[in-house]
Design a protein around this motif. Structure first.
Motif, PDB file in Angstrom:
ATOM      1  N   PHE A 294       0.955  -0.968   0.575  1.00  0.00           N
ATOM      2  CA  PHE A 294      -0.004  -0.450  -0.273  1.00  0.00           C
ATOM      3  C   PHE A 294       0.881   1.381  -0.370  1.00  0.00           C
ATOM      4  O   PHE A 294       0.370   2.318  -0.416  1.00  0.00           O
ATOM      5  N   VAL A 295       2.300   1.092   0.620  1.00  0.00           N
ATOM      6  CA  VAL A 295       2.657   2.566   0.780  1.00  0.00           C
ATOM      7  C   VAL A 295       3.348   2.629  -0.812  1.00  0.00           C
ATOM      8  O   VAL A 295       3.012   3.635  -1.380  1.00  0.00           O
ATOM      9  N   SER A 296       3.886   1.618  -1.673  1.00  0.00           N
ATOM     10  CA  SER A 296       4.219   1.818  -3.477  1.00  0.00           C
ATOM     11  C   SER A 296       3.292   2.097  -3.782  1.00  0.00           C
ATOM     12  O   SER A 296       3.502   3.573  -4.317  1.00  0.00           O
ATOM     13  N   CYS A 297       2.467   1.456  -3.674  1.00  0.00           N
ATOM     14  CA  CYS A 297       1.161   2.353  -4.525  1.00  0.00           C
ATOM     15  C   CYS A 297       1.490   3.487  -4.161  1.00  0.00           C
ATOM     16  O   CYS A 297       0.824   4.634  -4.999  1.00  0.00           O
ATOM     17  N   SER A 298       0.792   3.785  -3.233  1.00  0.00           N
ATOM     18  CA  SER A 298       0.535   5.741  -2.806  1.00  0.00           C
ATOM     19  C   SER A 298       1.548   6.410  -2.957  1.00  0.00           C
ATOM     20  O   SER A 298       1.730   7.757  -3.908  1.00  0.00           O
ATOM     21  N   LEU A 299       3.212   5.930  -2.741  1.00  0.00           N
ATOM     22  CA  LEU A 299       3.893   6.983  -3.635  1.00  0.00           C
ATOM     23  C   LEU A 299       3.992   7.009  -4.817  1.00  0.00           C
ATOM     24  O   LEU A 299       4.238   7.756  -5.283  1.00  0.00           O
ATOM     25  N   GLN A 300       3.885   6.033  -5.578  1.00  0.00           N
ATOM     26  CA  GLN A 300       3.475   5.960  -7.048  1.00  0.00           C
ATOM     27  C   GLN A 300       2.331   6.457  -8.034  1.00  0.00           C
ATOM     28  O   GLN A 300       2.660   7.605  -8.816  1.00  0.00           O
ATOM     29  N   ASP A 301       1.329   7.141  -6.627  1.00  0.00           N
ATOM     30  CA  ASP A 301       0.115   7.089  -7.232  1.00  0.00           C
ATOM     31  C   ASP A 301       0.687   9.271  -6.869  1.00  0.00           C
ATOM     32  O   ASP A 301       1.065  10.612  -7.581  1.00  0.00           O
ATOM     33  N   MET A 302       1.417   9.406  -5.451  1.00  0.00           N
ATOM     34  CA  MET A 302       1.711  11.001  -5.412  1.00  0.00           C
ATOM     35  C   MET A 302       2.268  11.313  -6.864  1.00  0.00           C
ATOM     36  O   MET A 302       2.848  12.420  -6.979  1.00  0.00           O
ATOM     37  N   LEU A 303       3.869  10.903  -6.878  1.00  0.00           N
ATOM     38  CA  LEU A 303       4.617  10.671  -8.102  1.00  0.00           C
ATOM     39  C   LEU A 303       3.340  10.974  -9.492  1.00  0.00           C
ATOM     40  O   LEU A 303       4.115  11.535 -10.290  1.00  0.00           O
ATOM     41  N   ARG A 304       2.483  10.280  -9.530  1.00  0.00           N
ATOM     42  CA  ARG A 304       2.127  10.381 -10.997  1.00  0.00           C
ATOM     43  C   ARG A 304       1.163  11.598 -10.929  1.00  0.00           C
ATOM     44  O   ARG A 304       1.217  12.048 -11.744  1.00  0.00           O
TER      45      ARG A 304
END
Ligand code: NBY
Length: 821
Positions: A294-304
């Motif tokens: 969930f952390v990687s999903c969220s960080l990738q989402d923020m970078l997007r």
């Protein structure tokens, strides 16, 4: 279709609501009023209310995008949201209209609202805090997004069979979830396992690449989080694991279609179930995968989002302030480094600056066994690249320590991100501290103890990083929604601005001496108690007297919280009544609720002890119904909403120095219950605010606990020197409450007599004496009511709006960004 509701943001009329509801009944559920089930009716109403929020939700996102607002990202493995329908109707300001519209259709709003399966995606205080915080963020119009996990099964459903806890799966998604929208287009890919390799990039630079063993897809499910009567609807984005599109090509190409599909099932196990432990985790591989997922999903989402806005990734920290809700998302520190360095080719030093300025860490526990650490071997298997990154962070960090504290080898091993004292572990709290610009505890005392004890070495390094933010709870759900009677009485007295600005609840103080107001206050408490008594009868078969004192302890079952200390008091009272049947005691109903971690045998035995003592006491004619003991099964947000408004006395009796804050204590206080408690967690601040007359204090202080432990504590002395305590322990030990089985409670009683790690025997007499004081005070109804009003009137500090303002000013450096209407 929902022209009935209007497509702008103007609020719908009663007629519009009725039409939209009937439309949804037909077009969403495909039923008519005549044949609809209660669930159909609930779904139709939920969709109707959701429609009222969508425009605001969409406009909020557009506004944040246009203004490039700095966003708070609240990362939490748990969000214990509780039912949405009532809260959304309340925050829309539509409660009266919706109730009336539903009534005009011959239906009952509360009846439909009770159909909702609450999303129990959390264990206890930590998860519920996240839920209160996102309500406050939206109500204060602060740009924010909550990121977490969409568990298919939330916290288990608890039943009591033969006095024991039995766990059942929580199939909360069984009938669908009308409050979420899936956004497959924003799915991301997550790597797991495998190895790393080095290569030289086009520019001739030496780089590292992660070759994973498997990948899974993360799919976001969004729910709107509408603020209270504002134009802001923030987002709660929960991730579900799915098989990647290109799932396991090698297997697939070998023609093993079923083999490939079975791997798909394995991927989806990642977000299947919430781990039900509330104060320790068991070092399970799947749990680490959940956290990383969930952390990687969220960080990738923020970078997007950042890239989408046309902003450079090197300015990530200007766009996002990430709050780590305990260490469960702390792997984010290493993951952001990996994304910046490996995937976006940012140099280490710059990436590290960005990372440190992005994260802040909240600690929620002082219990040493609850500090998360992962066996190095396991960690390396799941996250090989992250382990390398953590080594690099550690090497640089320990060099910093060496310069500051030359020659202090033991300090180095204490501070290291790797525990090397035996089997090697990665220490997640250390990673969080090193990678964050701010570190906080959740109550004054807790933050002090963190600095002195658990995180003392980090405090010596960076005192400026440390701060306190005392917890709070949202007065919308915990008063306005759950205690409508008190809400209208208060609003008639001082207007309704207190719901938005809870510091104004202090305007209620003068009414403590207003006889008419006090009479109403008392009548309301009685009505709330009658309602709860109905629930208790229905769910446990136990009949209780609404005119007895409702003495309540609801929270997770844990030895440090000392539910069994309350049991010792009950047994003492019972013993006294048996010796003197005419003894004059205030009739009391002791109400317990809470879940025990399924593998925590002592906690489960405490539940069995409560129910066993209840069986005897409730049915002994000699007691003449003056004492009743009820264990209400499956304590949850929903159950809490009925319990807090009906309580007279709030039990907050943990051993001083153990409860980080507590938040139930605040919910009780706002609803007019007086507290009996120790100087622990936020109790200290509650007592300070409401005044000593409204707080029945007992027990050792944290200082005294340390001193006694240092001197050497011998529980058997207390057993020998206190006749009543002696009798109480013997009675339980004898099998009196367990149909003669003298072994059943032996593990509990023997522990108390031999080691007593939570010092029940030390605090016993002080607690029982204090309960005597409660008894005497309760006899004077007018005096008790006055104290109850004062108590509620002085609880203004404990709104989560105040907590969020503290974070916004001191930690995140963000302000409101209202969405224009
Ligand atoms: O957080 C609680 C504290 O005990 C309480 O004092 C405080 O008020 C509240 C909010 O700050 N902690 C808590 O609820 N912890 C957990 O639920 C939890 C859940 C999972 C794990 C550990 C703790 N885990 O290791 O998996």
């Amino acid at each position: 279709m929902n022209a009935a509701l209007g497509r702008d943001r103007s609020l719908p009329t009663r007629e519009g609501l009725k039409r939209a509801f009937l439309d949804h009944l037909l077009y969403t559920q495909n039923k008519s009023l005549a044949i609809a089930s209660r669930n159909d009716l609930y779904q139709a109403l939920a969709h109707t209310i959701r429609d009222c929020m969508l425009r605001t939700w969409f406009d909020t996102a557009s506004s944040y995008k246009a203004k490039h607002s700095r966003m708070v990202a609240y990362l939490s493995a748990e969000f214990l949201m509780g039912p949405y329908l009532g809260n959304n109707v309340l925050n829309l300001g539509l409660m009266d209209e919706v109730k009336a519209a539903i009534a005009e259709l011959g239906l009952d709003f509360d009846d439909l609202a009770n159909q909702e399966e609450e999303p129990g995606l959390g264990n206890g205080g930590l998860g519920r805090l996240a839920a209160c915080f996102i309500d406050s963020l939206a109500s204060l119009e602060i740009p924010a997004i909550g990121y977490g996990i969409r568990y298919e099964y939330g916290i288990f459903y608890q039943t009591i069979i033969d006095g024991w806890q039995v766990e059942n799966t929580d199939k909360w998604l069984r009938y669908g979830n009308p409050w979420e929208i899936q956004h497959a287009e924003w799915s991301v890919e997550i790597k797991l396992g495998g190895r790393t390799e080095t290569y030289t990039d086009d520019a001739g630079k030496f780089r590292v690449r992660w070759v994973p063993e498997k990948t899974v897809a993360g799919v976001p499910f969004d729910s709107p989080i509408l603020g209270y009567r504002v134009n802001t609807a923030n987002t709660l984005r929960l991730w579900r694991a799915e098989a990647t599109e290109a799932f396991d090509f090698p297997t697939f190409n070998r023609g093993d279609y079923l083999g490939a599909v079975s791997k798909k099932v394995t991927s989806e196990n990642l977000t299947k179930v919430l781990y039900p432990n509330d104060e320790s985790d068991q070092g399970k591989e799947l749990r680490l995968e959940q956290q990383y997922f969930f952390v990687s999903c969220s960080l990738q989402d923020m970078l997007r989002i950042q890239i989408n806005r046309g902003q450079p990734v090197t300015e990530f920290h200007l766009a996002f302030a990430i709050q780590l809700n305990d260490t469960h998302p702390a792997i984010g520190v290493a993951e952001l480094m990996r994304l910046l360095v490996d995937e976006h080719q940012i140099v280490w030093e710059q990436a590290w600056d960005v990372t440190r300025q992005t994260f802040a860490y909240t600690n929620h526990t002082l219990l040493p066994e609850a500090l998360e650490r992962w066996p190095l071997k396991l960690f390396e298997r799941v996250l090989p690249r992250h382990l390398e990154i953590i080594y690099e962070i550690n090497a640089r960090f320990l060099n910093e320590v060496r310069i500051r504290f030359l020659g202090d080898e033991s300090r180095l091993s204490r501070l290291s991100l790797i525990d090397e004292s035996g089997e090697r572990y990665v220490r997640m709290a250390h990673l969080a501290c090193v990678g964050s610009s701010a570190i906080n505890g959740v109550a004054e005392l807790h933050s002090e103890l963190l600095k002195r004890d658990v995180l003392a070495d980090f405090y010596a390094m960076w005192p400026e990083k440390f701060t306190n933010v005392t917890n709070g709870v949202t007065p919308r759900r915990w008063i306005a929604l759950s205690n409508p009677r008190q809400t209208s009485l208060v609003s008639r007295a001082i207007g309704n601005d207190w719901i938005k600005d809870f510091s104004r609840i202090k305007e209620l103080e003068p009414f403590a001496d207003d006889a008419g107001f006090a009479a109403d206050w008392q009548a309301i408490k009685r009505d709330n108690k009658i309602e709860l008594a109905g629930q208790l009868l229905q769910r446990t078969g136990i009949r209780v007297d609404p005119d007895s004192m409702f003495d309540v302890q609801v929270k997770r079952i844990h030895e440090y919280k000392r539910q069994h200390l309350a049991v010792l008091h009950i047994v003492a009272l019972y013993h006294r009544l048996k010796s003197d049947p005419n003894l004059d005691v205030v009739p009391r109903t002791f109400i317990f609720g809470g879940k025990a971690a399924p593998g925590y045998h002592r906690a489960k035995l405490i539940i069995k002890l409560i129910t066993s003592v209840g069986d005897v006491v409730n049915n002994d004619p000699a007691v003449r119904d003056r004492l009743k003991v009820v264990f209400l099964p499956n304590f949850s947000v929903t159950r809490g909403q009925r319990i807090y408004p009906a309580a007279d006395l709030s039990e907050q009796i943990s051993l001083a120095g153990k409860e980080a804050s507590g938040t139930g204590n605040m919910k009780f206080a706002m609803n007019g219950a007086l507290t009996i408690g120790t100087m622990d967690g936020a109790n200290v601040e509650i007592r300070e605010e409401v005044g000593a007359d409204q707080f029945f204090l007992f027990g050792l202080t944290a200082e005294e606990v340390y001193a006694l432990r240092a001197r050497g504590y011998s529980p058997s002395d207390y057993y020998r020197n206190n006749a009543e305590l002696h009798a109480v322990l013997d009675l339980i030990r004898s099998g009196f409450f367990s149909r003669g089985d003298a072994n059943l409670f032996a593990p509990l009683i023997d522990e108390l007599m031999h080691t007593d790690p939570y010092m029940l025997l030390v605090d016993y007499q002080s607690y029982v004496d204090c309960q005597g004081e409660v008894d005497r005070t309760y006899r004077d109804t007018q005096d008790w009511t006055r104290r109850s009003i004062l108590n509620a009137a002085r609880s203004g500090k404990f709104s989560s709006d105040r907590s969020i303002r503290d974070y916004a000013e001191r930690v995140w450096k963000v302000g409101p960004a209202p969405v224009s209407s």
